[in-house]
Enzyme design. Structure first.
Site, short mmCIF file in Angstrom:
data_model
loop_
_atom_site.label_atom_id
_atom_site.label_comp_id
_atom_site.label_asym_id
_atom_site.label_seq_id
_atom_site.Cartn_x
_atom_site.Cartn_y
_atom_site.Cartn_z
N CYS A 186 0.87 -1.18 0.00
CA CYS A 186 0.00 0.00 0.00
C CYS A 186 0.90 1.22 0.00
O CYS A 186 2.11 1.10 0.16
CB CYS A 186 -1.01 0.00 1.15
SG CYS A 186 -0.34 0.19 2.81
N CYS A 244 -2.20 1.43 -4.50
CA CYS A 244 -0.96 2.14 -4.85
C CYS A 244 -0.94 2.55 -6.31
O CYS A 244 0.04 3.09 -6.79
CB CYS A 244 0.28 1.33 -4.47
SG CYS A 244 0.54 -0.19 -5.39
N CYS A 273 3.28 0.46 -8.73
CA CYS A 273 3.77 -0.89 -8.47
C CYS A 273 4.31 -1.50 -9.75
O CYS A 273 3.61 -1.54 -10.76
CB CYS A 273 2.64 -1.77 -7.93
SG CYS A 273 2.02 -1.20 -6.35
#
Length: 136
Positions: free
Chosen positions: A11, A85, A89
């Site tokens: 996160c 996120c 990522c």
């Protein structure tokens, strides 16, 4: 894949959702899953309400330290669970990715964090049953 599956929880601040998920996975897998967590912009400390909510479940996440998610962590994990996120990522072909749409517990009261915690627990139980069907 190693003898046990590796799961990375990500996160943004690695201070709430991913820490609770990692705490549940460690506790519920009884060491059968290698657990990692990280964030794209790690916070300074674990969210105190996340710590309190998990303590109610008998799981201590107070010693966790928010850390930066690395490309190596993603590459070396069998399953990558992102929690809000966005596009930060890294993606590697052949990996199992899931994005869990969870409310960020930052700034929320304990009463607001409990449902987030419970949602995470239910998702962890499903994931665990898929990763370790012999233990389900």
């Amino acid at each position: 894949m190693t003898d046990k599956p590796t799961v990375l929880f990500v996160c943004i601040h690695n201070a709430g959702r991913s820490q609770m998920a990692a705490g549940y996975m460690r506790a519920l897998s009884d060491g059968a899953v290698e657990v990692r967590s990280g964030g794209s912009e790690p916070g300074d400390q674990i969210n105190p309400m996340a710590i309190a909510a998990m303590a109610e479940e008998g799981i201590d996440i107070s010693h966790g330290i928010p850390q930066l998610m690395t490309t190596e962590q993603v590459r070396d994990s069998d399953v990558v669970i992102t929690m809000g996120c966005g596009d930060v990522c890294p993606i590697f072909p052949g990996k199992r990715y899931e994005d869990w749409d969870l409310v960020d517990p930052k700034g929320k009261s304990i009463d607001e964090v409990r449902p987030i915690r419970d949602d995470i627990k239910a998702r962890i139980q499903v994931l665990l049953a898929e990763l370790l069907p012999e233990k389900a």
